[in-house]
Design a protein around this motif. Structure first.
Motif, PDB file in Angstrom:
ATOM      1  N   VAL A  34       0.864  -1.182   0.000  1.00  0.00           N
ATOM      2  CA  VAL A  34       0.000   0.000   0.000  1.00  0.00           C
ATOM      3  C   VAL A  34       0.897   1.227   0.000  1.00  0.00           C
ATOM      4  O   VAL A  34       1.716   1.413   0.905  1.00  0.00           O
ATOM      5  CB  VAL A  34      -0.928   0.027   1.223  1.00  0.00           C
ATOM      6  N   ILE A  35       0.751   2.038  -1.040  1.00  0.00           N
ATOM      7  CA  ILE A  35       1.518   3.275  -1.148  1.00  0.00           C
ATOM      8  C   ILE A  35       0.676   4.418  -0.604  1.00  0.00           C
ATOM      9  O   ILE A  35      -0.394   4.720  -1.136  1.00  0.00           O
ATOM     10  CB  ILE A  35       1.914   3.545  -2.612  1.00  0.00           C
ATOM     11  N   GLY A  36       1.149   5.021   0.470  1.00  0.00           N
ATOM     12  CA  GLY A  36       0.481   6.179   1.034  1.00  0.00           C
ATOM     13  C   GLY A  36       1.185   7.442   0.590  1.00  0.00           C
ATOM     14  O   GLY A  36       2.421   7.508   0.602  1.00  0.00           O
ATOM     15  N   ASP A  37       0.423   8.444   0.184  1.00  0.00           N
ATOM     16  CA  ASP A  37       1.024   9.708  -0.223  1.00  0.00           C
ATOM     17  C   ASP A  37       0.001  10.816  -0.087  1.00  0.00           C
ATOM     18  O   ASP A  37      -1.207  10.565  -0.142  1.00  0.00           O
ATOM     19  CB  ASP A  37       1.531   9.644  -1.670  1.00  0.00           C
ATOM     20  N   LEU A  38       0.478  12.026   0.076  1.00  0.00           N
ATOM     21  CA  LEU A  38      -0.410  13.173   0.224  1.00  0.00           C
ATOM     22  C   LEU A  38      -1.302  13.351  -1.011  1.00  0.00           C
ATOM     23  O   LEU A  38      -2.451  13.770  -0.906  1.00  0.00           O
ATOM     24  CB  LEU A  38       0.433  14.431   0.453  1.00  0.00           C
ATOM     25  N   ASP A  39      -0.773  13.010  -2.168  1.00  0.00           N
ATOM     26  CA  ASP A  39      -1.474  13.172  -3.445  1.00  0.00           C
ATOM     27  C   ASP A  39      -2.049  11.834  -3.905  1.00  0.00           C
ATOM     28  O   ASP A  39      -1.301  10.914  -4.226  1.00  0.00           O
ATOM     29  CB  ASP A  39      -0.503  13.731  -4.487  1.00  0.00           C
ATOM     30  N   GLN A  40      -3.361  11.727  -3.948  1.00  0.00           N
ATOM     31  CA  GLN A  40      -4.021  10.474  -4.320  1.00  0.00           C
ATOM     32  C   GLN A  40      -3.615   9.994  -5.712  1.00  0.00           C
ATOM     33  O   GLN A  40      -3.301   8.818  -5.914  1.00  0.00           O
ATOM     34  CB  GLN A  40      -5.546  10.653  -4.271  1.00  0.00           C
ATOM     35  N   GLN A  45      -0.689   6.302  -9.321  1.00  0.00           N
ATOM     36  CA  GLN A  45       0.242   6.128 -10.443  1.00  0.00           C
ATOM     37  C   GLN A  45       1.460   5.310 -10.025  1.00  0.00           C
ATOM     38  O   GLN A  45       1.927   4.435 -10.762  1.00  0.00           O
ATOM     39  CB  GLN A  45       0.675   7.495 -10.973  1.00  0.00           C
ATOM     40  N   ALA A  46       1.977   5.598  -8.832  1.00  0.00           N
ATOM     41  CA  ALA A  46       3.132   4.839  -8.333  1.00  0.00           C
ATOM     42  C   ALA A  46       2.755   3.383  -8.109  1.00  0.00           C
ATOM     43  O   ALA A  46       3.521   2.470  -8.455  1.00  0.00           O
ATOM     44  CB  ALA A  46       3.643   5.465  -7.039  1.00  0.00           C
ATOM     45  N   ALA A  47       1.570   3.146  -7.542  1.00  0.00           N
ATOM     46  CA  ALA A  47       1.119   1.778  -7.296  1.00  0.00           C
ATOM     47  C   ALA A  47       0.975   1.014  -8.607  1.00  0.00           C
ATOM     48  O   ALA A  47       1.294  -0.180  -8.680  1.00  0.00           O
ATOM     49  CB  ALA A  47      -0.209   1.794  -6.535  1.00  0.00           C
ATOM     50  N   ALA A  48       0.526   1.701  -9.640  1.00  0.00           N
ATOM     51  CA  ALA A  48       0.344   1.048 -10.943  1.00  0.00           C
ATOM     52  C   ALA A  48       1.656   0.519 -11.502  1.00  0.00           C
ATOM     53  O   ALA A  48       1.670  -0.486 -12.225  1.00  0.00           O
ATOM     54  CB  ALA A  48      -0.303   2.028 -11.920  1.00  0.00           C
ATOM     55  N   THR A  49       2.776   1.165 -11.156  1.00  0.00           N
ATOM     56  CA  THR A  49       4.075   0.704 -11.652  1.00  0.00           C
ATOM     57  C   THR A  49       4.514  -0.585 -10.972  1.00  0.00           C
ATOM     58  O   THR A  49       5.441  -1.249 -11.437  1.00  0.00           O
ATOM     59  CB  THR A  49       5.174   1.769 -11.442  1.00  0.00           C
ATOM     60  N   LEU A  50       3.846  -0.929  -9.857  1.00  0.00           N
ATOM     61  CA  LEU A  50       4.211  -2.140  -9.111  1.00  0.00           C
ATOM     62  C   LEU A  50       3.309  -3.328  -9.449  1.00  0.00           C
ATOM     63  O   LEU A  50       3.527  -4.421  -8.941  1.00  0.00           O
ATOM     64  CB  LEU A  50       4.165  -1.865  -7.603  1.00  0.00           C
ATOM     65  N   ALA A  54      -0.406  -3.921  -5.655  1.00  0.00           N
ATOM     66  CA  ALA A  54      -0.199  -2.644  -4.969  1.00  0.00           C
ATOM     67  C   ALA A  54      -1.394  -1.728  -5.174  1.00  0.00           C
ATOM     68  O   ALA A  54      -2.033  -1.751  -6.225  1.00  0.00           O
ATOM     69  CB  ALA A  54       1.069  -1.967  -5.478  1.00  0.00           C
ATOM     70  N   ILE A  55      -1.687  -0.929  -4.160  1.00  0.00           N
ATOM     71  CA  ILE A  55      -2.722   0.088  -4.263  1.00  0.00           C
ATOM     72  C   ILE A  55      -2.177   1.405  -3.731  1.00  0.00           C
ATOM     73  O   ILE A  55      -1.239   1.421  -2.932  1.00  0.00           O
ATOM     74  CB  ILE A  55      -4.014  -0.289  -3.496  1.00  0.00           C
ATOM     75  N   GLY A  56      -2.753   2.505  -4.190  1.00  0.00           N
ATOM     76  CA  GLY A  56      -2.362   3.824  -3.719  1.00  0.00           C
ATOM     77  C   GLY A  56      -3.468   4.456  -2.899  1.00  0.00           C
ATOM     78  O   GLY A  56      -4.641   4.364  -3.276  1.00  0.00           O
ATOM     79  N   VAL A  57      -3.108   5.074  -1.786  1.00  0.00           N
ATOM     80  CA  VAL A  57      -4.091   5.666  -0.875  1.00  0.00           C
ATOM     81  C   VAL A  57      -3.613   7.056  -0.456  1.00  0.00           C
ATOM     82  O   VAL A  57      -2.445   7.226  -0.082  1.00  0.00           O
ATOM     83  CB  VAL A  57      -4.280   4.793   0.385  1.00  0.00           C
ATOM     84  N   ALA A  58      -4.504   8.047  -0.510  1.00  0.00           N
ATOM     85  CA  ALA A  58      -4.160   9.396  -0.052  1.00  0.00           C
ATOM     86  C   ALA A  58      -4.029   9.403   1.465  1.00  0.00           C
ATOM     87  O   ALA A  58      -4.857   8.826   2.164  1.00  0.00           O
ATOM     88  CB  ALA A  58      -5.229  10.389  -0.487  1.00  0.00           C
ATOM     89  N   CYS A  59      -2.986  10.049   1.958  1.00  0.00           N
ATOM     90  CA  CYS A  59      -2.792  10.103   3.412  1.00  0.00           C
ATOM     91  C   CYS A  59      -1.918  11.280   3.798  1.00  0.00           C
ATOM     92  O   CYS A  59      -0.782  11.407   3.324  1.00  0.00           O
ATOM     93  CB  CYS A  59      -2.144   8.805   3.906  1.00  0.00           C
ATOM     94  N   ASP A  60      -2.448  12.118   4.656  1.00  0.00           N
ATOM     95  CA  ASP A  60      -1.669  13.155   5.321  1.00  0.00           C
ATOM     96  C   ASP A  60      -1.297  12.587   6.680  1.00  0.00           C
ATOM     97  O   ASP A  60      -2.160  12.416   7.546  1.00  0.00           O
ATOM     98  CB  ASP A  60      -2.518  14.415   5.473  1.00  0.00           C
ATOM     99  N   VAL A  61      -0.023  12.294   6.881  1.00  0.00           N
ATOM    100  CA  VAL A  61       0.390  11.573   8.087  1.00  0.00           C
ATOM    101  C   VAL A  61       0.190  12.378   9.367  1.00  0.00           C
ATOM    102  O   VAL A  61       0.209  11.824  10.465  1.00  0.00           O
ATOM    103  CB  VAL A  61       1.861  11.101   7.990  1.00  0.00           C
ATOM    104  N   VAL A  62      -0.004  13.680   9.239  1.00  0.00           N
ATOM    105  CA  VAL A  62      -0.259  14.504  10.420  1.00  0.00           C
ATOM    106  C   VAL A  62      -1.678  14.281  10.944  1.00  0.00           C
ATOM    107  O   VAL A  62      -1.950  14.455  12.135  1.00  0.00           O
ATOM    108  CB  VAL A  62      -0.037  15.998  10.096  1.00  0.00           C
ATOM    109  N   ARG A  63      -2.566  13.835  10.065  1.00  0.00           N
ATOM    110  CA  ARG A  63      -3.963  13.615  10.417  1.00  0.00           C
ATOM    111  C   ARG A  63      -4.179  12.187  10.910  1.00  0.00           C
ATOM    112  O   ARG A  63      -4.050  11.220  10.156  1.00  0.00           O
ATOM    113  CB  ARG A  63      -4.856  13.862   9.194  1.00  0.00           C
ATOM    114  N   ALA A  64      -4.501  12.053  12.179  1.00  0.00           N
ATOM    115  CA  ALA A  64      -4.675  10.727  12.778  1.00  0.00           C
ATOM    116  C   ALA A  64      -5.733   9.915  12.037  1.00  0.00           C
ATOM    117  O   ALA A  64      -5.555   8.714  11.802  1.00  0.00           O
ATOM    118  CB  ALA A  64      -5.042  10.862  14.255  1.00  0.00           C
ATOM    119  N   ASP A  65      -6.840  10.564  11.650  1.00  0.00           N
ATOM    120  CA  ASP A  65      -7.913   9.831  10.975  1.00  0.00           C
ATOM    121  C   ASP A  65      -7.467   9.294   9.633  1.00  0.00           C
ATOM    122  O   ASP A  65      -7.866   8.197   9.226  1.00  0.00           O
ATOM    123  CB  ASP A  65      -9.157  10.712  10.826  1.00  0.00           C
ATOM    124  N   GLN A  66      -6.598  10.030   8.937  1.00  0.00           N
ATOM    125  CA  GLN A  66      -6.129   9.562   7.637  1.00  0.00           C
ATOM    126  C   GLN A  66      -5.112   8.426   7.767  1.00  0.00           C
ATOM    127  O   GLN A  66      -5.066   7.528   6.918  1.00  0.00           O
ATOM    128  CB  GLN A  66      -5.551  10.727   6.842  1.00  0.00           C
TER     129      GLN A  66
END
Length: 244
Positions: A34-40, A45-50, A54-66
């Motif tokens: 699972v690729i986490g990144d601020l930009d969904q 796109q990065a997950a697609a190369t794997l 692999a899947i890509g998920v939007a995540c702001d690590v400062v936000r506990a809920d995310q």
């Protein structure tokens, strides 16, 4: 390789650079990622190369809920969570005299609070299965301190302390927590340095060259796998010998 066959790994800040290199190493070793990144879109796109594992998920690590949602995405899509890499980070370099309070707060928050969020939510899931590996990305800046990086150096040093504290808390649950301190690694960001700055940093490295992202990824693979099964609370320097 099949070092991580049947396992599920999450890497934050993994749409590019070191994060993507680690995600690729995990996928090549048999993990579902699972690729986490601020930009969904960039995460997807990065997950697609794997490939399909692999899947890509939007995540702001400062936000506990995310961050909780990122963990939930891994377990919901793949059924478990075995490896979590706290890699997401930013820089806001400036001297003490010119650094703004906001630049200080942002860097501390993304690196230190982000690592705390990732560690605590990953650990909560890993405790249920009594196994797991958490890999935190610190920096050589956290060991020696760098001019113009009082915020970054403090955050990266804090990650070392957090790694050791978490390792002590989680060992009896079968969860290992270790950290990597990269030195000068070749990337788009470092190659954009003025040539004079690059040459100065290079002169401090006994091996005489910058490291490659794959050389961080291979250490991250080691820490995620059973090859490091009796290691927790350790900090591995991957620096070419710089500042030994």
């Amino acid at each position: 390789m099949t070092l991580l066959a049947g396992r599920v790994a999450v890497v934050t800040g993994a749409a590019q650079g070191l994060g993507l290199a680690m995600a690729r190493a995990y996928a090549d070793a048999g993990a579902r990622v699972v690729i986490g990144d601020l930009d969904q879109s960039r995460a997807e796109q990065a997950a697609a190369t794997l490939g399909e594992a692999a899947i890509g998920v939007a995540c702001d690590v400062v936000r506990a809920d995310q961050v909780q949602s990122l963990v939930d995405a891994a377990t919901g899509h793949f059924g478990r969570l075995d490896v979590f890499v706290n890699n997401a980070g930013i820089t806001r370099d400036a001297t003490l005299r010119t650094m703004s309070e906001d630049d200080f707060d942002q860097v501390i928050s993304v690196h230190l609070k982000g690592c705390w969020n990732g560690t605590r939510f990953a650990a909560a899931r890993m405790r249920e299965q009594q196994s797991g590996a958490i890999v935190n990305i610190s920096s050589l800046s956290g060991k020696v301190g760098m001019v113009g990086q009082s915020n970054y150096s403090a955050a990266k040093a804090g990650i070392v302390g957090m790694t050791k504290a978490a390792a002590k808390e989680l060992a009896h649950h079968g969860i290992r927590v270790n950290a990597i301190q990269p030195g000068l690694i070749r990337s788009a960001m470092t190659e954009a340095m003025p040539q004079k700055v690059w040459d100065q940093k290079l002169s401090e490295i006994p091996m005489g060259r910058a490291g490659e992202p794959s050389e961080i990824a291979s250490v991250a693979l080691f820490l995620a796998s059973d090859l490091s099964s009796y290691m927790t609370g350790t900090v591995l320097e991957v620096t070419g010998g710089r500042f030994m």
